[in-house]
Design a protein around this motif. Structure first.
Motif, PDB file in Angstrom:
ATOM      1  N   UNK A   1      31.973  32.908  -0.729  1.00 35.13           N
ATOM      2  CA  UNK A   1      30.539  33.247  -0.245  1.00 35.13           C
ATOM      3  C   UNK A   1      30.520  32.362   1.045  1.00 35.13           C
ATOM      4  N   UNK A   2      29.800  33.016   1.984  1.00 34.19           N
ATOM      5  CA  UNK A   2      29.424  32.670   3.326  1.00 34.19           C
ATOM      6  C   UNK A   2      28.801  31.294   3.185  1.00 34.19           C
ATOM      7  N   UNK A   3      28.072  31.110   2.294  1.00 34.65           N
ATOM      8  CA  UNK A   3      27.351  29.646   2.373  1.00 34.65           C
ATOM      9  C   UNK A   3      27.842  28.633   1.686  1.00 34.65           C
ATOM     10  N   UNK A   4      29.321  28.732   1.560  1.00 27.96           N
ATOM     11  CA  UNK A   4      30.276  27.733   1.122  1.00 27.96           C
ATOM     12  C   UNK A   4      30.289  26.836   2.230  1.00 27.96           C
ATOM     13  N   UNK A   5      30.196  27.272   3.555  1.00 31.33           N
ATOM     14  CA  UNK A   5      30.249  26.479   4.546  1.00 31.33           C
ATOM     15  C   UNK A   5      29.249  25.021   4.412  1.00 31.33           C
ATOM     16  N   UNK A   6      28.285  25.087   3.528  1.00 30.19           N
ATOM     17  CA  UNK A   6      27.530  23.863   3.563  1.00 30.19           C
ATOM     18  C   UNK A   6      28.255  22.877   2.494  1.00 30.19           C
ATOM     19  N   UNK A   7      29.455  23.253   2.060  1.00 31.97           N
ATOM     20  CA  UNK A   7      30.251  22.146   1.535  1.00 31.97           C
ATOM     21  C   UNK A   7      31.318  21.692   2.183  1.00 31.97           C
ATOM     22  N   UNK A   8      31.387  22.242   3.439  1.00 25.44           N
ATOM     23  CA  UNK A   8      32.403  21.663   4.211  1.00 25.44           C
ATOM     24  C   UNK A   8      32.104  21.143   5.560  1.00 25.44           C
TER      25      UNK A   8
ATOM     26  N   UNK B   1      37.143  33.686  22.815  1.00 23.36           N
ATOM     27  CA  UNK B   1      37.647  35.025  21.887  1.00 23.36           C
ATOM     28  C   UNK B   1      37.133  35.130  20.487  1.00 23.36           C
ATOM     29  N   UNK B   2      36.682  33.877  19.808  1.00 26.26           N
ATOM     30  CA  UNK B   2      36.041  34.162  18.622  1.00 26.26           C
ATOM     31  C   UNK B   2      35.422  32.681  18.012  1.00 26.26           C
ATOM     32  N   UNK B   3      34.463  32.974  17.152  1.00 22.26           N
ATOM     33  CA  UNK B   3      33.728  31.843  16.608  1.00 22.26           C
ATOM     34  C   UNK B   3      33.712  32.092  15.252  1.00 22.26           C
ATOM     35  N   UNK B   4      34.078  31.030  14.135  1.00 27.43           N
ATOM     36  CA  UNK B   4      34.268  31.371  12.844  1.00 27.43           C
ATOM     37  C   UNK B   4      33.665  30.119  12.319  1.00 27.43           C
ATOM     38  N   UNK B   5      32.909  30.219  10.894  1.00 24.03           N
ATOM     39  CA  UNK B   5      32.611  28.950  10.170  1.00 24.03           C
ATOM     40  C   UNK B   5      33.534  28.527   9.387  1.00 24.03           C
ATOM     41  N   UNK B   6      33.208  27.438   8.501  1.00 24.82           N
ATOM     42  CA  UNK B   6      34.111  26.850   8.057  1.00 24.82           C
ATOM     43  C   UNK B   6      34.851  27.674   6.807  1.00 24.82           C
ATOM     44  N   UNK B   7      34.325  28.864   6.518  1.00 20.66           N
ATOM     45  CA  UNK B   7      34.929  29.513   5.087  1.00 20.66           C
ATOM     46  C   UNK B   7      35.681  30.654   6.076  1.00 20.66           C
ATOM     47  N   UNK B   8      35.868  30.685   7.293  1.00 23.92           N
ATOM     48  CA  UNK B   8      36.535  31.774   7.946  1.00 23.92           C
ATOM     49  C   UNK B   8      36.108  33.031   8.302  1.00 23.92           C
TER      50      UNK B   8
ATOM     51  N   UNK C   1      30.599  22.301  11.524  1.00 22.45           N
ATOM     52  CA  UNK C   1      32.154  22.902  11.232  1.00 22.45           C
ATOM     53  C   UNK C   1      32.426  24.220  11.590  1.00 22.45           C
ATOM     54  N   UNK C   2      31.988  24.620  12.760  1.00 19.14           N
ATOM     55  CA  UNK C   2      32.474  25.988  13.489  1.00 19.14           C
ATOM     56  C   UNK C   2      33.647  25.679  14.097  1.00 19.14           C
ATOM     57  N   UNK C   3      34.448  26.770  14.454  1.00 22.13           N
ATOM     58  CA  UNK C   3      35.677  26.748  15.306  1.00 22.13           C
ATOM     59  C   UNK C   3      35.526  27.572  16.414  1.00 22.13           C
TER      60      UNK C   3
END
Length: 486
Positions: A86-93, A359-366, A161-163
């Motif tokens: 799930x996308x909102x798993x970012x909150x856990x990382x 080139x790209x921006x991703x959240x902690x879940x990918x 936690x973005x990349x």
């Protein structure tokens, strides 16, 4: 009455009371209504036909104080990453935003509300952050404030936690930085290099020109005088207006120009002595100022500025007080990205590709919040581009940029185009060109904007720096290295 009957009666009284509060429980001797009798009869019938277990299960359910709300919309499907999380798993990382090169090497973090670059990348990261806050990155938000919060910038920002992955190729970036370190010995000077991929517009290197010993940094997006690079888009505008490349022009120097569009006179000189006539093509690869001043008078400033924009050059600081045709000789400023982008357009038969740095921006879940897209936009007619390329191919062989010739470095001839440029006051010297799938721009100047006189570069003393004396050979070294590494 049996225990079952008592339970049914009690449940019946409770249900009827909730459906119709005006009806009192039958135990108080009140007269029941027809609907009450109907409900009771139904319950008794259920018992008779063997539905008692079902009724008892219902009776054991707790009755809520309020009826449950009925959903009026369909719940959205959770966005997922490539792994299905799930996308909102970012909150856990949680963690800081990371800025990485194409190969994954980290060069900066955004934490504590501010960007924290590794040594040597300070100016570049400032440019990246500025792009992220002002550019169209819908995955981060629609306003600069929303994008700042999403990245973790600002006093109230957290750690999302973005990349942020840049297009920079570590090996090519190293080639550019090594060339700068070899040529630059004065910490009060800068050398800026940008390398673009002609096929995609990706920024493969953007060397900010930080001196190796810890001198001041140079902003790669700093606006510099366009100088004679302007002759390229002026020639494009001339061809579009029907001026042939073999048309003859007065090349004598000095020349004085007047026009009804401005008051006074405009006197132009060439760097060296010249006389007679030249074709438009010859004037382009020899950088003959008097010829292009005359072309500018004939075309007007608007046509030249329009050609520059379509080639990918965002001109700024074009002084309206100057004679309008001065734009033909370099009035206005561009940055190193603009200079390289112009040659990407010329390398793609007139299709413009915007330079891609993020080139790209991703959240902690990918999950991808942004992915760059190669967009081609027809900007200049291919036949016009062919004529301009033919002239620019002679710059390194018989023109002002002979030190940019790649053949001595590679031991063979390769197809290349390029242009030298030197500002009138010697505050900047350029060489920009394209070869073997790369477009590269090199700019040399002083950090304080002073003139490039009596300086040392790569162990050589220069009384004055021209585009063909230092930037041209440096360009050749970088491009030859890239071609040899392919």
């Amino acid at each position: 009455m049996s225990d079952l009957g008592a339970q049914i009666r009690a449940y019946y009284d409770d249900v009827v009371q909730r459906v119709d509060p005006t009806v009192r429980p039958s135990a108080e001797g009140r007269r029941t209504r027809p609907v009450t009798i109907a409900v009771a009869a139904l319950l008794i019938a259920l018992v008779v036909i063997g539905a008692a277990p079902f009724v008892l299960r219902i009776m054991r359910q707790p009755v809520a104080d309020e009826p449950a709300p009925v959903p009026t919309t369909v719940a959205p499907i959770e966005p997922t990453t490539t792994t299905g999380a799930p996308a909102d798993a970012a909150a856990s990382a949680p963690g800081p935003t990371r800025v990485v090169l194409a190969g994954g090497t980290q060069i900066a973090t955004i934490e504590g509300g501010a960007a924290r670059p590794l040594s040597g990348y300070e100016s570049l990261i400032d440019h990246v952050v500025d792009q992220l806050l002002t550019g169209p990155y819908p995955g981060l938000g629609s306003t600069a404030a929303e994008r700042a919060a999403a990245l973790g910038i600002g006093p109230e920002a957290g750690e999302p936690g973005l990349e942020v992955r840049l297009s920079l190729d570590p090996a090519i970036q190293e080639v550019a930085e090594a060339a700068i370190a070899r040529w630059l010995s004065d910490p009060e000077m800068f050398i800026a290099v940008v390398v673009l991929d002609n096929a995609t517009g990706r920024v493969l290197a953007a060397a900010p020109g930080q001196h190796a010993s810890g001198g001041q940094t140079f902003d790669p997006a700093r606006r510099l005088p366009a100088a004679s690079l302007a002759l390229v888009y002026t020639a494009v505008a001339a061809r579009e207006a029907g001026v042939p490349m073999d048309s003859e022009w007065d090349a004598s120097s000095p020349q004085t120009f007047t026009s009804q569009e401005w008051s006074g006179e405009w006197t132009i000189r060439n760097p060296g002595s010249s006389s007679g006539t030249q074709t438009l093509e010859t004037a382009l690869y020899l950088s003959t100022n008097t010829v292009f001043a005359a072309v500018g008078v004939e075309l007007g400033a608007d046509a030249i500025a329009d050609a520059a924009t379509r080639l990918g050059v965002a001109l700024t600081d074009v002084e309206s007080a100057l004679p309008p045709p001065s734009i033909a000789l370099g009035a206005g400023r561009m940055d190193v990205f603009d200079a390289a982008t112009m040659f990407v357009t010329l390398s793609n038969a007139g299709d413009r590709l915007a330079p891609v740095l993020v080139e790209s921006i991703t959240d902690p879940t990918g999950r991808e919040l942004y992915r760059s897209d190669v967009g081609r936009e027809p900007a200049v007619d291919a036949a016009v581009v062919d004529d301009i390329r033919e002239a620019l191919s002679k710059v390194s062989s018989v023109g002002t940029g002979r030190r940019a010739d790649l053949a001595p470095h590679l031991g063979r001839s390769v197809e290349q185009i390029g242009k030298t440029a030197t500002s009138d006051d010697f505050t900047v010297a350029w060489y920009a060109g394209a070869a073997d799938g790369y477009s590269v721009a090199v700019a040399v100047g002083r950090l304080d904007g002073g003139a490039l006189v009596d300086v040392e570069l790569n162990g050589h003393f220069y009384r004055r720096v021209f585009g063909g004396t230092a930037p041209a050979p440096m360009w050749a070294e970088i491009v030859a290295h890239l071609i040899d590494s392919d």
